[in-house]
Structures are given as C-alpha cells and as structure tokens.
Design a protein around this motif. Structure first.
Motif, PDB file in Angstrom:
ATOM      1  N   HIS A  17      -9.961  -5.427  -1.722  1.00 54.04           N
ATOM      2  CA  HIS A  17     -10.483  -4.384  -2.597  1.00 54.04           C
ATOM      3  C   HIS A  17      -9.428  -3.375  -3.048  1.00 54.04           C
ATOM      4  O   HIS A  17      -9.743  -2.461  -3.809  1.00 54.04           O
ATOM      5  N   MET A  18      -8.210  -3.543  -2.581  1.00 53.81           N
ATOM      6  CA  MET A  18      -7.131  -2.717  -3.115  1.00 53.81           C
ATOM      7  C   MET A  18      -6.843  -3.126  -4.554  1.00 53.81           C
ATOM      8  O   MET A  18      -7.082  -4.268  -4.937  1.00 53.81           O
ATOM      9  N   SER A  42       0.802  -1.234   0.000  1.00 49.30           N
ATOM     10  CA  SER A  42       0.000   0.000   0.000  1.00 49.30           C
ATOM     11  C   SER A  42       0.828   1.274   0.000  1.00 49.30           C
ATOM     12  O   SER A  42       0.367   2.315  -0.459  1.00 49.30           O
ATOM     13  N   LEU A  43       2.035   1.210   0.515  1.00 47.45           N
ATOM     14  CA  LEU A  43       2.807   2.440   0.684  1.00 47.45           C
ATOM     15  C   LEU A  43       3.899   2.556  -0.369  1.00 47.45           C
ATOM     16  O   LEU A  43       4.581   1.582  -0.691  1.00 47.45           O
ATOM     17  N   CYS A  44       4.047   3.772  -0.893  1.00 45.99           N
ATOM     18  CA  CYS A  44       5.124   4.058  -1.843  1.00 45.99           C
ATOM     19  C   CYS A  44       5.460   5.544  -1.759  1.00 45.99           C
ATOM     20  O   CYS A  44       4.745   6.330  -1.120  1.00 45.99           O
ATOM     21  N   ASN A  72      -4.021   6.903   4.308  1.00 49.39           N
ATOM     22  CA  ASN A  72      -3.494   5.842   3.445  1.00 49.39           C
ATOM     23  C   ASN A  72      -4.546   4.768   3.202  1.00 49.39           C
ATOM     24  O   ASN A  72      -4.686   4.247   2.086  1.00 49.39           O
ATOM     25  N   PHE A  73      -5.299   4.433   4.242  1.00 49.99           N
ATOM     26  CA  PHE A  73      -6.384   3.456   4.147  1.00 49.99           C
ATOM     27  C   PHE A  73      -7.427   3.918   3.131  1.00 49.99           C
ATOM     28  O   PHE A  73      -7.824   3.163   2.233  1.00 49.99           O
ATOM     29  N   LEU A  74      -7.864   5.171   3.254  1.00 56.34           N
ATOM     30  CA  LEU A  74      -8.892   5.699   2.352  1.00 56.34           C
ATOM     31  C   LEU A  74      -8.365   5.882   0.936  1.00 56.34           C
ATOM     32  O   LEU A  74      -9.099   5.678  -0.042  1.00 56.34           O
ATOM     33  N   ASP A  75      -7.102   6.259   0.822  1.00 59.09           N
ATOM     34  CA  ASP A  75      -6.532   6.478  -0.505  1.00 59.09           C
ATOM     35  C   ASP A  75      -6.468   5.188  -1.316  1.00 59.09           C
ATOM     36  O   ASP A  75      -6.505   5.214  -2.546  1.00 59.09           O
ATOM     37  N   SER A  76      -6.400   4.051  -0.628  1.00 59.14           N
ATOM     38  CA  SER A  76      -6.379   2.760  -1.321  1.00 59.14           C
ATOM     39  C   SER A  76      -7.711   2.445  -1.988  1.00 59.14           C
ATOM     40  O   SER A  76      -7.788   1.552  -2.835  1.00 59.14           O
ATOM     41  N   VAL A 131      -3.604   9.645  11.721  1.00 59.92           N
ATOM     42  CA  VAL A 131      -4.177  10.427  10.623  1.00 59.92           C
ATOM     43  C   VAL A 131      -3.581   9.979   9.293  1.00 59.92           C
ATOM     44  O   VAL A 131      -4.306   9.783   8.304  1.00 59.92           O
ATOM     45  N   PHE A 132      -2.272   9.786   9.270  1.00 59.77           N
ATOM     46  CA  PHE A 132      -1.645   9.318   8.030  1.00 59.77           C
ATOM     47  C   PHE A 132      -2.116   7.908   7.682  1.00 59.77           C
ATOM     48  O   PHE A 132      -2.415   7.612   6.526  1.00 59.77           O
TER      49      PHE A 132
END
Length: 474
Positions: A429-430, A307-309, A384-388, A379-380
C-alpha cells in the motif's frame, strides 16, 4: 505495452521458478530429513497421505490446511505419474508444495500491485514487475519456501483473499479467508481486515459528506490533524457511526460473507476452548505491546531502500518541532509499555537456531537499559510507518492499525515469521517506488536471502547432547 508486460512477467515467473528449484535442490540435498517444525508437519502430512484423517499429532498448534492441500495436489500427481514407494509424500515432495505457493504468491503480488496502483498505470511496467518480484523474495517469506512450513500457503491464501475483496468478489474472498484460517488461526485477523476495508470505505464516505456540509476547508475531508483534538474527533464520529442502524445495515449488506466466517471462527473457538489446537503451553496470549515496536523496527530495516529519504527525515524533525508535547506523550507511553509489558518467551532464550535468539542476546541483553534507549528509534520507525500511508484514507489506516495490533501484541514469542503478512500489506500500500529504489530493495533482499541460505546450508553446528547437525534459520 500490455502484451510486452505480459511476456516480461511470464519470463520473470519462469526464471524465478527455475532459480528457486535450483536452491530447493541444494537445500534438500543438504537437509534430507525433516528439520525443526517439519518434525511435526511432515509425519502428519504423511499420515493424511495414507488416508488416516482421524489421527492427529497433539504437538501441532495449527489447523490441517497445509496437509489437506498437500494431499489434494500430490495424490492426483501420484496417480497420473503412477508413482509408488517412498517418493509418495516424501519430505522433498511435500516441501515442493511451497515452491508452487511461491509462484502463486509472485502472481498474486503482481495483481495486487496493478489493482492498488491503478492511477500509476502509465510508464510503470518495470516498476510493477520489479515490485512483485522483490516482494516475492522478501527474505523471511522466501526462506520458508524451501521447507515444509505453513508460511507460503498461509500468505498465498491471505493475498488471494484480499485480491478478491478489491475486485468486489466478497463471497469468494470469504471462502478463501476461511481457507487461510485452516493454515493459521490468526489469519482471521486479516479476514477481518478485508471486511474492515469495506467498513472504512463507508465511514470515509460518511465523513466526507459531513465535512462537506460543515464546509470544513481547513484539512482534506478524509484526514484529521495528528493531535489530541483530532483523535477525539475521530472517536466521536466512530461511536456515532457504529450506533447508527442505517450505517450498520449498509455495511452488513456488503460484508455479510465475512461475518459468516467470523461467526464460524467464534464457534470453533468456543468448541475448542481457545484458538490454539494441540500444544497450548507454547502459545499463550499476553499483552506484549513491545511486539508492535519490534515490528516497526523490522519494517524500517526491510523497507529502508523504498521508504526512507532525506525529505522524510526532515519532515519528522519538523513534526517534532511543531508538536513537541504530542511526541513527548507518545515517547512516555512507549517507555511505560516497554517497562511494564515486555514478555520474553522461553524459546527465545533457549533455542539458538533462530536469528531472533541472537538479536535478543546481543542487543537487548547487553544491558537492562537498552530496551528503553531504543524507544526514540521505535517512535521514528512508527512515524515513518504511518507517514507512508498519507495517501490512504483515514479509516482505512485505522482498520489496518487495529489489525496490526491484534496480529502482533498478543504474541509472546518474538518470531519474524509473524511479521510476514503485515509487512507485505504495508509494502503493497505504499506509493509505487521509483525504479532505482526498487533495484536497491531487490539487491538488499537478494543479499539477505543469499546470506541466510548460505548460513543454513554451510554453517552447521552440534549440541553437546545430540549428534544431529543443527542449522541457523529465521
């Protein structure tokens, strides 16, 4: 290509089952007697094996789904193999039921990935197969495949329920959802989520139609800006939708099987005078809002490889710069929720056999300010969760978030097992990750599994007032 994929997946299932059996054998040799919650689950299952279905241990808080399935599987095997004596419904035989659920979970995860990522069908054979394998070895879930807990079976029926929803088999889905509730009552939330996806699809369609009429070309039809004005817009539309008889009728025509399960669950709650059966003192509901923050942090850690980049971090910094007041408001609300709504269960402070005990002791109890200092990280992690979910529709995301809140916030006890289903739903769902990222994820999960199983098997200790060996676990 499809034939090759079938052979590849079959070989993978066989290898996974073989390795799991070897681990199962080692765990059972080291811990022959029931351990932790097994002290309640195994005797109850053995009582059912004897045909005494009217006897119940009042310390058990879940419904008897696991025991009924165990008897339904074991009894025919015992009859066919002509088994007698202590082996019938023994601790090892009951635990083995969860290895069967593990195989089922692997297969269901693979089918869900294929269904959810249809647009990515080409050149993704290895990615689909590796995704399914990786998720089936998700550390918290995988560990409990070797003990007689409800997690493997509960996850199996929820995944099966959602798969049937995606295929449009809503009666079968509702029936499987009812089965999942027999494993864990809170699974009614994920049955509601399956129904919610149908409502969300109808709302998305209505939203697109309305915005097409208004010729609003500033943003995609199914999305709104992350702002106060966007939130107001969604709330007004939702109120208009749920008060429209035609929309409600259209939804009920499709979702009525889930409504039947929901009504049945409400009848159970009224007759039982609550959701919990048995010992209710240890499962009191409260508004523990930081549970959502713990889940976001938990999700960020386990999804880190996929998920992170660099570009996502850059987008977060740009979002901070673009909407500082919005993020300042979110941070202030989070600080308030941590201040006023942090609850600590007595088990978390007293039982040093669980990993959350050490997370709480060595992190949150270092200083009273630590829980507030972690808010920016929450918050981050939440962003990140929502951005996925950018590729998912607006109302689907809202339905998922509503169910996530219902599944996490009322829980007083910080228990990583409660995060299994929401995490798997998030990860499924990612967008399908690249092969290198999937390999890193699988290596991470394998390393965590190896460490936790090694600690459970080898690092035993004793309490001063007990001669029994104690073990560390999730």
């Amino acid at each position: 290509m499809e034939k090759f994929e079938g052979y590849m997946f079959t070989a993978l299932c066989s290898t996974n089952f073989l390795i799991s059996c070897l681990i199962f054998s080692r765990v059972t040799r080291e811990q022959r007697e029931p351990y932790m919650d097994e002290l309640f689950h195994i005797p109850q299952a053995q009582t059912y094996c004897q045909g005494k279905f009217n006897e119940w241990d009042p310390m058990i808080t879940t419904l008897p789904g696991l025991y009924l399935v165990s008897v339904g599987v074991i009894k025919p095997v015992v009859w066919l193999a002509d088994l007698t004596g202590a082996v019938v419904c023994s601790t090892a035989m009951l635990r083995f039921i969860n290895l069967l659920f593990n195989c089922g979970n692997l297969y269901l995860l693979y089918l869900l990935i294929c269904k959810l990522h249809l647009r990515e069908k080409t050149r993704t054979t290895s990615r689909r197969v590796l995704s399914a394998l990786s998720l089936s070895t998700f550390p918290v879930l995988y560990f409990f495949n070797f003990l007689y807990y409800t997690d493997a079976g509960s996850t199996f029926f929820i995944l099966f329920t959602y798969l049937m929803t995606l295929y449009g088999c809503h009666k079968a889905s509702a029936f499987l959802g009812a089965c999942s509730v027999l494993f864990r009552q809170t699974n009614i939330i994920w049955v509601a989520f399956c129904a919610g996806t149908l409502v969300a699809a109808k709302m998305d369609e209505t939203w697109r139609v309305e915005h097409t009429k208004k010729r609003d070309e500033k943003s995609p039809p199914s999305q709104v800006p992350l702002s106060f004005s966007g939130a107001k817009k969604v709330i007004l539309f939702t109120l208009e939708f749920v008060t429209s008889p035609s929309h409600v009728k259209a939804v009920l025509l499709v979702a009525w099987p889930y409504a039947v399960v929901g009504v049945g669950f409400l009848v159970f709650v009224v007759l039982n005078d609550g959701i919990v059966v048995g010992d209710r003192t240890s499962h009191e509901a409260c508004l523990n809002f930081p549970q959502l923050f713990y889940f976001f942090a938990f999700t960020l850690f386990f999804s880190l490889p996929v998920s992170l980049c660099y570009y996502r971090v850059l987008r977060f910094l740009q979002a901070l710069k673009k909407q500082p007041l919005f993020f300042l408001f979110i941070t202030a609300v989070s600080l308030f929720l941590v201040w006023k709504f942090t609850f600590v269960h007595r088990y978390l402070l007293a039982d040093n056999r669980h990993f959350p005990f050490y997370v709480w002791k060595r992190l949150f109890q270092r200083h009273e300010l630590v829980r507030f200092l972690l808010v920016p990280a929450y918050v981050f992690a939440g962003w990140n969760f929502l951005d996925s979910f950018k590729s998912r529709s607006l109302f689907w995301s809202l339905a998922f978030l509503a169910c996530l809140l219902a599944a996490t916030v009322p829980q007083k006890l910080l228990e990583f097992r409660y995060f299994i289903v929401p995490y798997l739903m998030y990860r499924l769902h990612m967008p399908l990750p690249s092969l290198p990222r999937l390999i890193v994820e699988f290596v991470l999960y394998t390393a965590v599994n190896a460490a936790t199983l090694y600690i459970f098997i080898s690092k035993t200790f004793h309490w001063p007032d007990s001669t029994a060996a104690q073990r560390f676990m999730w």
